[in-house]
Each structure stands twice: as structure tokens, then as C-alpha cells.
Design a protein around this motif. Structure first.
Motif, mmCIF file in Angstrom:
data_model
loop_
_atom_site.group_PDB
_atom_site.id
_atom_site.type_symbol
_atom_site.label_atom_id
_atom_site.label_comp_id
_atom_site.label_asym_id
_atom_site.label_seq_id
_atom_site.Cartn_x
_atom_site.Cartn_y
_atom_site.Cartn_z
ATOM 1 N N TRP A 186 0.851 -1.203 0.000
ATOM 2 C CA TRP A 186 0.000 0.000 0.000
ATOM 3 C C TRP A 186 0.881 1.246 0.000
ATOM 4 N N GLN B 181 1.553 4.677 -3.033
ATOM 5 C CA GLN B 181 1.237 6.077 -2.772
ATOM 6 C C GLN B 181 2.258 6.969 -3.462
ATOM 7 N N SER B 182 1.840 8.177 -3.760
ATOM 8 C CA SER B 182 2.760 9.143 -4.340
ATOM 9 C C SER B 182 2.544 10.492 -3.664
#
Length: 137
Positions: free
Chosen positions: A63, A67-68
Motif C-alpha cells: 500500500w 502512494q505518491s
């Protein structure tokens, strides 16, 4: 930029490895633990349960990798849990002595990777933060 690539690669590798190891323990039980032999149904049940938990831990890493930017707080929490596992192994070594060589190797990996993750945790956030070197915003 190199730190960001290393961070992303390690977070992904950690996630996939933990999911694979966790599922391995769920499926094989005691057979997945070197030198465990026939530890009985209680230890087998415990090992399979912890395998499922470890699978979830790996999904947490995956997870974070998706993400960015990769959230530094998530990496630090996950690395902290990893480091706590290494401390547990060291405690076991102090109380019960040397385990199977593979467990010793895993302890070394854990003792090296946990601080490395702490050091790399905010690499992507820093790169994307306005006013810092490598500003992309």
C-alpha cells in the motif's frame, strides 16, 4: 533521485517478500520453519496465524509503495515493526541461544534494513517538497 528509486524498490520488495513469506507460513505451517520439525498442533496453529498477520504486514508495505509520494510516516511505522521483530530475535538469542543459521541471517537483514528504511523514509516527500533540491512542484 537515487534515494527515491532505492526507497521505492525496497518498499516494493519488502511488500512482495512479506506477502510471499506470510502465505508460505499459512500454507505450510511448521514445515515452513527451519528446525521446527513436528512442533505440534499448537505451534502449527500459531505459525499459520502469524503467517496471515505477516501477509497483512506485507500488504501494508505494498500500500505504501503505491502512494505518491511514499508516506514517510507509514515507512517509519512499518520499519519500526520490522526492527521490533529483530529485537525479539535478539531477545530469543539471549534467552535460548543460537537458532538455525537461516534465522541468524534474517536477524542481520532485519538489523540492517530497519535503520535503512528510517533513513530513506522521507526521500520522496523531500524531493517533491517546494523549495528543496530537485523541486518538481
Amino acid at each position: 533521485m537515487a534515494k527515491v528509486k532505492v526507497l521505492r524498490g525496497l518498499v516494493l520488495a519488502m511488500g512482495y517478500a512479506c506477502v510471499a513469506i506470510g502465505l508460505f507460513h499459512v500454507l505450510l505451517g511448521n514445515a515452513s520453519i527451519p528446525d521446527a520439525g513436528s512442533a505440534g498442533p499448537t505451534v502449527d496453529s500459531l505459525g499459520r496465524f502469524f503467517g496471515a498477520i505477516f501477509t497483512g504486514y506485507g500488504l501494508g508495505w505494498l500500500w505504501a509503495a503505491r502512494q505518491s509520494p511514499i508516506p514517510a510516516s507509514a515507512v517509519r511505522w512499518l520499519a519500526g515493526v520490522f526492527g521490533l521483530g529483530a529485537l525479539g530475535r535478539l531477545l530469543s538469542l539471549a534467552v535460548h541461544g543460537w537458532p538455525h543459521w537461516f534465522q541468524v541471517a534474517l536477524t542481520i537483514v532485519e538489523l540492517v534494513l530497519a535503520p535503512l528504511f528510517f533513513w530513506l523514509a522521507d526521500a520522496e516527500e523531500k524531493m517533491l517538497r517546494p523549495g528543496t533540491r530537485g523541486e518538481l512542484v
